[in-house]
Motif scaffolding. Structure first.
Motif, PDB file in Angstrom:
ATOM      1  N   LEU A   1     -29.293 -27.296 -45.707  1.00  9.07           N
ATOM      2  CA  LEU A   1     -28.857 -27.857 -44.432  1.00  9.07           C
ATOM      3  C   LEU A   1     -27.456 -27.377 -44.075  1.00  9.07           C
ATOM      4  O   LEU A   1     -27.178 -27.031 -42.918  1.00  9.07           O
ATOM      5  N   LEU A   2     -26.554 -27.351 -45.065  1.00 16.32           N
ATOM      6  CA  LEU A   2     -25.209 -26.841 -44.819  1.00 16.32           C
ATOM      7  C   LEU A   2     -25.262 -25.361 -44.459  1.00 16.32           C
ATOM      8  O   LEU A   2     -24.559 -24.896 -43.558  1.00 16.32           O
ATOM      9  N   GLY A   3     -26.114 -24.619 -45.171  1.00 10.68           N
ATOM     10  CA  GLY A   3     -26.270 -23.200 -44.856  1.00 10.68           C
ATOM     11  C   GLY A   3     -26.798 -22.986 -43.450  1.00 10.68           C
ATOM     12  O   GLY A   3     -26.403 -22.027 -42.764  1.00 10.68           O
ATOM     13  N   SER A   4     -27.690 -23.872 -42.993  1.00 12.67           N
ATOM     14  CA  SER A   4     -28.219 -23.762 -41.635  1.00 12.67           C
ATOM     15  C   SER A   4     -27.108 -23.956 -40.603  1.00 12.67           C
ATOM     16  O   SER A   4     -27.038 -23.230 -39.599  1.00 12.67           O
ATOM     17  N   VAL A   5     -26.252 -24.945 -40.849  1.00  6.79           N
ATOM     18  CA  VAL A   5     -25.123 -25.182 -39.941  1.00  6.79           C
ATOM     19  C   VAL A   5     -24.189 -23.969 -39.938  1.00  6.79           C
ATOM     20  O   VAL A   5     -23.725 -23.521 -38.876  1.00  6.79           O
ATOM     21  N   MET A   6     -23.908 -23.429 -41.116  1.00  2.38           N
ATOM     22  CA  MET A   6     -23.048 -22.249 -41.202  1.00  2.38           C
ATOM     23  C   MET A   6     -23.679 -21.055 -40.507  1.00  2.38           C
ATOM     24  O   MET A   6     -22.990 -20.269 -39.839  1.00  2.38           O
ATOM     25  N   ALA A   7     -25.001 -20.894 -40.641  1.00  2.53           N
ATOM     26  CA  ALA A   7     -25.681 -19.784 -39.994  1.00  2.53           C
ATOM     27  C   ALA A   7     -25.601 -19.902 -38.478  1.00  2.53           C
ATOM     28  O   ALA A   7     -25.401 -18.906 -37.764  1.00  2.53           O
ATOM     29  N   ALA A   8     -25.770 -21.122 -37.971  1.00  2.00           N
ATOM     30  CA  ALA A   8     -25.605 -21.341 -36.532  1.00  2.00           C
ATOM     31  C   ALA A   8     -24.181 -20.999 -36.108  1.00  2.00           C
ATOM     32  O   ALA A   8     -23.955 -20.430 -35.025  1.00  2.00           O
ATOM     33  N   GLY A   9     -23.210 -21.320 -36.969  1.00  2.00           N
ATOM     34  CA  GLY A   9     -21.828 -20.965 -36.682  1.00  2.00           C
ATOM     35  C   GLY A   9     -21.608 -19.461 -36.655  1.00  2.00           C
ATOM     36  O   GLY A   9     -20.815 -18.953 -35.849  1.00  2.00           O
ATOM     37  N   LEU A  10     -22.310 -18.733 -37.519  1.00  2.00           N
ATOM     38  CA  LEU A  10     -22.197 -17.272 -37.511  1.00  2.00           C
ATOM     39  C   LEU A  10     -22.700 -16.694 -36.189  1.00  2.00           C
ATOM     40  O   LEU A  10     -22.087 -15.778 -35.623  1.00  2.00           O
ATOM     41  N   VAL A  11     -23.821 -17.228 -35.695  1.00  2.00           N
ATOM     42  CA  VAL A  11     -24.352 -16.754 -34.418  1.00  2.00           C
ATOM     43  C   VAL A  11     -23.373 -17.080 -33.288  1.00  2.00           C
ATOM     44  O   VAL A  11     -23.141 -16.250 -32.400  1.00  2.00           O
ATOM     45  N   TRP A  12     -22.806 -18.276 -33.329  1.00  3.11           N
ATOM     46  CA  TRP A  12     -21.811 -18.655 -32.322  1.00  3.11           C
ATOM     47  C   TRP A  12     -20.616 -17.719 -32.368  1.00  3.11           C
ATOM     48  O   TRP A  12     -20.116 -17.276 -31.331  1.00  3.11           O
ATOM     49  N   ARG A  13     -20.177 -17.392 -33.572  1.00  5.98           N
ATOM     50  CA  ARG A  13     -18.997 -16.541 -33.704  1.00  5.98           C
ATOM     51  C   ARG A  13     -19.292 -15.105 -33.281  1.00  5.98           C
ATOM     52  O   ARG A  13     -18.459 -14.449 -32.653  1.00  5.98           O
ATOM     53  N   ALA A  14     -20.469 -14.609 -33.643  1.00  3.28           N
ATOM     54  CA  ALA A  14     -20.822 -13.241 -33.293  1.00  3.28           C
ATOM     55  C   ALA A  14     -21.216 -13.102 -31.833  1.00  3.28           C
ATOM     56  O   ALA A  14     -21.251 -11.991 -31.303  1.00  3.28           O
ATOM     57  N   GLY A  15     -21.505 -14.241 -31.174  1.00  7.36           N
ATOM     58  CA  GLY A  15     -22.006 -14.201 -29.812  1.00  7.36           C
ATOM     59  C   GLY A  15     -21.056 -13.602 -28.806  1.00  7.36           C
ATOM     60  O   GLY A  15     -21.487 -13.112 -27.750  1.00  7.36           O
ATOM     61  N   ASN A  16     -19.751 -13.616 -29.086  1.00  7.90           N
ATOM     62  CA  ASN A  16     -18.791 -13.046 -28.143  1.00  7.90           C
ATOM     63  C   ASN A  16     -18.581 -11.549 -28.353  1.00  7.90           C
ATOM     64  O   ASN A  16     -17.729 -10.945 -27.706  1.00  7.90           O
ATOM     65  N   GLY A  17     -19.352 -10.957 -29.261  1.00  9.39           N
ATOM     66  CA  GLY A  17     -19.245  -9.519 -29.499  1.00  9.39           C
ATOM     67  C   GLY A  17     -18.263  -9.129 -30.574  1.00  9.39           C
ATOM     68  O   GLY A  17     -18.089  -7.940 -30.868  1.00  9.39           O
ATOM     69  N   GLU A  18     -17.627 -10.109 -31.185  1.00  8.84           N
ATOM     70  CA  GLU A  18     -16.634  -9.826 -32.215  1.00  8.84           C
ATOM     71  C   GLU A  18     -17.308  -9.333 -33.493  1.00  8.84           C
ATOM     72  O   GLU A  18     -18.284  -9.904 -33.966  1.00  8.84           O
ATOM     73  N   LEU A  19     -16.803  -8.250 -34.047  1.00 11.80           N
ATOM     74  CA  LEU A  19     -17.256  -7.736 -35.336  1.00 11.80           C
ATOM     75  C   LEU A  19     -16.288  -8.218 -36.405  1.00 11.80           C
ATOM     76  O   LEU A  19     -15.109  -7.869 -36.390  1.00 11.80           O
ATOM     77  N   VAL A  20     -16.778  -9.029 -37.320  1.00 14.07           N
ATOM     78  CA  VAL A  20     -15.937  -9.586 -38.373  1.00 14.07           C
ATOM     79  C   VAL A  20     -16.201  -8.810 -39.655  1.00 14.07           C
ATOM     80  O   VAL A  20     -17.336  -8.732 -40.134  1.00 14.07           O
ATOM     81  N   VAL A  21     -15.151  -8.220 -40.194  1.00 15.82           N
ATOM     82  CA  VAL A  21     -15.253  -7.418 -41.420  1.00 15.82           C
ATOM     83  C   VAL A  21     -14.525  -8.151 -42.538  1.00 15.82           C
ATOM     84  O   VAL A  21     -13.330  -8.429 -42.431  1.00 15.82           O
ATOM     85  N   TYR A  22     -15.247  -8.470 -43.591  1.00 14.31           N
ATOM     86  CA  TYR A  22     -14.660  -9.196 -44.722  1.00 14.31           C
ATOM     87  C   TYR A  22     -14.499  -8.225 -45.888  1.00 14.31           C
ATOM     88  O   TYR A  22     -15.486  -7.699 -46.424  1.00 14.31           O
ATOM     89  N   GLN A  23     -13.253  -7.965 -46.274  1.00 16.04           N
ATOM     90  CA  GLN A  23     -12.956  -7.030 -47.353  1.00 16.04           C
ATOM     91  C   GLN A  23     -12.828  -7.795 -48.666  1.00 16.04           C
ATOM     92  O   GLN A  23     -11.869  -8.542 -48.865  1.00 16.04           O
TER      93      GLN A  23
END
Length: 558
Positions: free
Chosen positions: A61-83
């Motif tokens: 359930l927590l992962g589902s909320v986080m996944a929805a957050g990823l879609v929200w964050r990526a929705g503006n076209g931002e590419l997030v690179v984690y090194q």
């Protein structure tokens, strides 16, 4: 406190999506699995069972909320690179969050949450360490969707495949063991080919970072370009095996049909890992801007995809069991998706992504529904032959009708919308006649096959049930798991417009390899930061191909 947690998630969102199921799995292993095959158990064993279920469900359930957050964050076209380790690409390991990867992580959890809830109805206690292996499977899936490096794609492939080996055998049984051996051997062969393909690519480019590869492959000429093209085709074979593409689909129907219902439902996302990998490599690396190695798979992918779709539908039409029928529908759906991918235009890719969401959800729900019906048919089980009447014919009949209509693509369900999008996007292309003919023909075969199954299950009822022991009606928990997938299917239809806008943007973003290279490599990418190049569809797309959208600033996280 909440603000601090949100800020922490914003900074580490990509890696947390991989670490959450990993840490959950380790916690479940430390909790132990005593009494794992003894039902609910009593005393301490019963408490362990309850805590395992609570921990696993809470993590999903927590992962589902986080996944929805990823879609929200990526929705503006931002590419997030984690090194990872703060090593810059292409030398270090990077996770890359874009619209496509965020969408696939969310799809993973949309499947995983109802499946896990269904499994807690009793399936999780028919073998040991079910919940831990389930979480390792999610770890491999999320890692495969988020990695920005081909070698780490191989690593996450192995993680999810090892977990799938164990899940396939969950519940034991001779047929599962037999199909499990085939599954393991074929995937080991695929892993060997994967390494060969990676070695060939590394030999001519000196890198396996996807963004760096996109730049270096475009500069190859002569023999180096030929080697790169050969490596691209080897990777097509590898990913085609994972996706169940003709002629490498033969393992899937028997394997999925032999697996337990929740495992088969979870495996609905497994073929999409192969599809995703084909998109990443043959769009992002060997796409239209790859120089002499460009579109290495174009001549093969579309014909194989259309053939896969037809053979999958014919297999479903001829299946002798409901589970095998749904497994063949999985094959057919993969062919339809890859047909959109193989046309190599942003419009067709967007339509394929929408259809991917629909087909994965519907197939997962059908696997659960098949077991609910089979449990009430006495000795016949899921075999397509006359049997005793179902205890809940009206409810299960409505669920079967809904699932069949959605799988066949009848309006106004998302299956119809997805196929319509593919047909519209193929208009004007050279392969339009083939795509239209196959999609419509497959839809007809699917309707006939599912109607045949419905007639046998609900109408061909044995009149004498005196000597046959019939199961009682399904529990509310099991029913709710199947209904959850139907609710998601309805949501896809209701929210078709915003979802389609998202997939449109994801397809355009994927075609813009310059922006991807800028985000991952920075100044090493050889292009001006935070700029895009319009998509030139002259090599594969019509003149009115969707233009690239303006990229949002890339963000690099430590």
């Amino acid at each position: 406190m909440a603000a601090s947690i949100f800020a922490f998630w914003l900074q580490h969102a990509p890696v947390l999506s991989v670490l959450l199921p990993s840490f959950t799995a380790m916690g479940l292993l430390l909790l132990g699995d005593f009494g794992g095959m003894s039902g609910q158990g009593g005393g301490h064993d019963g408490a362990r069972v309850r805590w395992r279920r609570r921990l696993s469900l809470a993590s999903v359930l927590l992962g589902s909320v986080m996944a929805a957050g990823l879609v929200w964050r990526a929705g503006n076209g931002e590419l997030v690179v984690y090194q990872l380790g703060e090593w810059p690409a292409p030398f270090g390991i990077v996770l890359v969050l874009d619209r496509l990867s965020a969408l696939m992580v969310l799809l993973t959890y949309l499947v995983a949450a109802p499946v896990l809830w269904y499994a807690t109805g009793g399936w999780d206690q028919r073998g040991r360490h079910f919940h831990a292996i389930f979480q390792f499977q999610l770890m491999g899936l999320c890692g495969a969707f988020l990695t920005g490096d081909l070698f780490n794609l191989f690593v996450f492939f192995e993680v999810l495949l090892i977990a799938s080996y164990v899940l396939l055998l969950h519940g034991q049984g001779r047929e599962r063991a037999r199909m499990g051996i085939h599954y393991v051997v074929l995937n080991l062969a695929g892993s060997g080919l994967f390494l060969i393909g990676l070695a060939m690519i590394y030999a001519v480019t000196g890198t396996l970072n996807m963004a760096d590869l996109a730049l270096r492959v475009a500069q190859l000429t002569g023999d180096s370009a030929l080697i790169a093209r050969a490596a691209a085709l080897i990777l097509l074979v590898v990913f085609g095996l994972k996706a169940a593409l003709v002629p490498l689909y033969f393992w899937l129907p028997g394997t999925y049909a032999s697996a337990s219902a929740p495992v088969a439902a979870l495996f609905a996302i497994m073929t999409k890992v192969g599809v995703y990998s084909i998109i990443r490599t043959h769009w992002g690396i060997f796409g239209v801007e790859a120089g002499e190695a460009s579109l290495a798979a174009q001549a093969w992918l579309l014909p194989l995809a259309l053939t896969t779709s037809v053979l999958g539908a014919l297999g479903a039409l001829a299946a002798h069991s409901m589970s095998r029928m749904v497994a063949y529908l999985t094959v057919s759906s993969v062919g339809t998706i890859l047909a959109g991918v193989g046309l190599f235009t942003p419009e067709t890719l967007s339509a394929a992504l929408y259809y991917t969401l629909h087909s994965t959800i519907v197939i997962a729900g059908l696997f659960l529904l098949v077991e609910l019906m089979a449990a009430q048919r006495g000795e016949a089980g899921d075999k397509l032959r006359p049997a005793v009447a179902l205890r809940e014919p009206v409810l299960l009949g409505m669920m079967m009708l809904f699932g069949a209509a959605s799988a066949a693509g009848l309006p106004p369900l998302p299956g119809f919308l997805g196929k319509l999008m593919i047909l519209q996007s193929a208009s004007g292309l050279a392969a339009q006649a083939w795509v239209w003919s196959v999609v419509l023909l497959v839809g007809f075969f699917t309707i006939v096959g599912l109607a045949r199954a419905g007639v046998i299950v609900f109408w061909h009822v044995q009149p004498d049930v005196g000597a046959v022991e019939v199961a009682s009606g399904a529990s509310a928990k099991l029913m709710s798991g199947a209904w959850a997938f139907m609710a998601i299917t309805v949501a896809l239809a209701v929210m078709a417009s915003p979802v389609k806008r998202y997939t449109d943007a994801a397809a355009v973003q994927l075609a813009d390899t310059a922006a991807y290279a800028d985000a991952v490599l920075g100044s090493q990418g050889g292009t001006k930061a935070n700029t895009t190049r319009p998509y030139d569809g002259s090599r594969a797309a019509p003149a009115d191909a969707t233009p690239a959208v303006e990229a949002a600033p890339a963000k690099v996280l430590p």
